[in-house]
Design a protein around this motif. Structure first.
Motif, PDB file in Angstrom:
ATOM      1  N   ARG A  36      78.371 -47.514  64.921  1.00 30.93           N
ATOM      2  CA  ARG A  36      76.941 -47.732  64.900  1.00 30.93           C
ATOM      3  C   ARG A  36      76.262 -46.411  64.570  1.00 30.93           C
ATOM      4  N   GLN A  37      75.187 -46.521  63.813  1.00 31.02           N
ATOM      5  CA  GLN A  37      74.476 -45.339  63.346  1.00 31.02           C
ATOM      6  C   GLN A  37      73.055 -45.374  63.866  1.00 31.02           C
ATOM      7  N   ARG A  44      78.741 -43.245  65.590  1.00 24.60           N
ATOM      8  CA  ARG A  44      79.571 -43.293  66.789  1.00 24.60           C
ATOM      9  C   ARG A  44      80.543 -44.460  66.677  1.00 24.60           C
ATOM     10  N   LEU A  45      81.795 -44.181  66.982  1.00 29.29           N
ATOM     11  CA  LEU A  45      82.850 -45.173  66.816  1.00 29.29           C
ATOM     12  C   LEU A  45      82.837 -46.175  67.963  1.00 29.29           C
ATOM     13  N   ILE A  46      82.798 -47.455  67.608  1.00 28.93           N
ATOM     14  CA  ILE A  46      82.788 -48.508  68.615  1.00 28.93           C
ATOM     15  C   ILE A  46      84.223 -48.970  68.904  1.00 28.93           C
ATOM     16  N   TYR A  47      84.898 -49.427  67.866  1.00 27.20           N
ATOM     17  CA  TYR A  47      86.281 -49.867  67.947  1.00 27.20           C
ATOM     18  C   TYR A  47      86.964 -49.559  66.623  1.00 27.20           C
ATOM     19  N   ASN A  84      69.112 -52.816  73.368  1.00 28.09           N
ATOM     20  CA  ASN A  84      69.661 -51.483  73.088  1.00 28.09           C
ATOM     21  C   ASN A  84      70.823 -51.519  72.101  1.00 28.09           C
ATOM     22  N   GLN A  85      71.146 -52.697  71.606  1.00 29.48           N
ATOM     23  CA  GLN A  85      72.144 -52.809  70.550  1.00 29.48           C
ATOM     24  C   GLN A  85      71.496 -52.941  69.179  1.00 29.48           C
ATOM     25  N   THR A  86      70.187 -52.828  69.134  1.00 24.54           N
ATOM     26  CA  THR A  86      69.497 -52.750  67.850  1.00 24.54           C
ATOM     27  C   THR A  86      69.916 -51.458  67.167  1.00 24.54           C
ATOM     28  N   SER A  87      70.481 -51.585  65.965  1.00 26.85           N
ATOM     29  CA  SER A  87      71.063 -50.420  65.308  1.00 26.85           C
ATOM     30  C   SER A  87      71.540 -50.799  63.914  1.00 26.85           C
ATOM     31  N   MET A  88      72.009 -49.774  63.186  1.00 36.75           N
ATOM     32  CA  MET A  88      72.730 -49.990  61.937  1.00 36.75           C
ATOM     33  C   MET A  88      74.219 -49.967  62.265  1.00 36.75           C
ATOM     34  N   TYR A  89      74.932 -50.986  61.794  1.00 40.85           N
ATOM     35  CA  TYR A  89      76.367 -51.072  62.038  1.00 40.85           C
ATOM     36  C   TYR A  89      77.112 -50.886  60.716  1.00 40.85           C
ATOM     37  N   LEU A  90      78.055 -49.973  60.740  1.00 42.44           N
ATOM     38  CA  LEU A  90      78.839 -49.663  59.553  1.00 42.44           C
ATOM     39  C   LEU A  90      80.299 -49.992  59.790  1.00 42.44           C
ATOM     40  N   CYS A  91      80.883 -50.659  58.816  1.00 43.85           N
ATOM     41  CA  CYS A  91      82.314 -50.937  58.822  1.00 43.85           C
ATOM     42  C   CYS A  91      82.977 -49.992  57.828  1.00 43.85           C
TER      43      CYS A  91
END
Lengths: 115, 115
Positions: A36-37, A44-47, A84-91
Motif C-alpha cells: 500500500r502506498q 509498505r509491504l502487506i503480504y 483507515n484502509q483507504t489507500s493506493m494498493y500496488l501489486c
C-alpha cells in the motif's frame, strides 16, 4: 514485456464490506507482492508470496489476507474494510531467475476509498 | 531491520539541468542490492537503475547515474539533462541478497521539472 494487471483502477466501498483486489501477471513469476502506498510513508509491504499457496506476512498485514491459488494470480482481501484502509494498493511480481531476478514489475495500482 | 531514508520529499529542477536525489540506508548486511524506481503521475512504477553492493563501479543508464558510497550507506541518483518526462515520484529501495527476499522502499521524492 512483463505485464502485471490489477483488476480495478478505482474502487469505492463501504465500511464493513469484504473487498477483493485482484492481480494477474503473465510472465510465470514465482514471487508476487502487495503494497500500500500512502503520502509520506512510501510503499509498505502487506503480504508476499513466493509460490502457489504460499504466503508471508509483510510489514503491515493486519486487516488483510491473501490468496494465491494459481501462479499467475495473487488476491488481496480486506475481510471488513475500514476507513483507515483507504489507500493506493500496488501489486508487483518478480522472478528468481537471472538476470531479471532483481527487477520488480508493478501494476498500475488500485485506488481504494472506504466510506 | 533495514531502513531506507529519503530526506527530500520534493525537489525541482530546470529542464536540461542536472539534479541529484539523496538516499541513505541502514543495514548490517554486506551483500545486497539497491534500486531507484520511478512512478510517473497516474502511471506504473518502473525500475530506473540498480546497483549490486559488491560492485564498486557506479551504475549508469543513459542520463541516470548513481553515486554509491558503501561505507557511508549512501545511494544518490543523478539525472542529467532533465526532461519534462522525468517528472515523477522517485523511490529508493533496498533488497538483501539471496532468494525470496523482500524489498524495502523509502518514502519517495517528488521531482518537478520546470520548463
Amino acid at each position: 514485456d512483463v505485464k502485471v494487471t490489477q483488476s480495478s483502477r478505482y474502487l469505492v466501498k463501504r465500511t464493513g464490506e469484504k473487498v477483493f483486489l485482484e492481480c494477474v501477471q503473465d510472465m510465470d513469476h514465482e514471487n508476487m507482492f502487495w503494497y500500500r502506498q500512502d503520502p509520506g510513508l512510501g510503499l509498505r509491504l502487506i503480504y508476499f508470496s513466493y509460490d502457489v499457496k504460499m504466503k508471508e506476512k509483510g510489514d503491515i498485514p493486519e486487516g488483510y489476507s491473501v490468496s494465491r491459488e494459481k501462479k499467475e494470480r495473487f488476491s488481496l482481501i480486506l475481510e471488513s474494510a475500514s476507513t483507515n484502509q483507504t489507500s493506493m494498493y500496488l501489486c508487483a511480481s518478480r522472478t528468481e531467475a537471472s538476470p531479471a531476478k532483481n527487477i520488480q514489475y508493478f501494476g498500475a495500482g488500485t485506488r481504494l476509498s472506504v466510506l | 531491520a533495514q531502513t531506507v531514508t529519503q530526506s527530500q520529499p520534493e525537489m525541482s529542477v530546470q529542464e536540461a539541468e542536472t539534479v541529484t536525489l539523496s538516499c541513505t540506508y541502514d543495514t548490517s548486511e554486506s551483500d545486497y542490492y539497491l534500486f531507484w524506481y520511478k512512478q510517473p503521475p497516474s502511471r506504473q512504477m518502473i525500475l530506473v537503475i540498480r546497483q549490486e553492493a559488491y560492485k564498486q563501479q557506479n551504475a549508469t543508464e543513459n542520463r541516470f547515474s548513481v553515486n554509491f558510497q558503501k561505507a557511508a550507506k549512501s545511494f544518490s541518483l543523478k539525472i542529467s539533462d532533465s526532461q519534462l518526462g522525468d517528472a515523477a515520484m522517485y523511490f529508493c529501495a533496498y533488497r538483501k541478497s539471496g532468494g525470496y527476499q523482500k524489498v524495502t522502499f523509502g518514502t519517495g521524492t517528488k521531482l518537478q521539472v520546470i520548463p
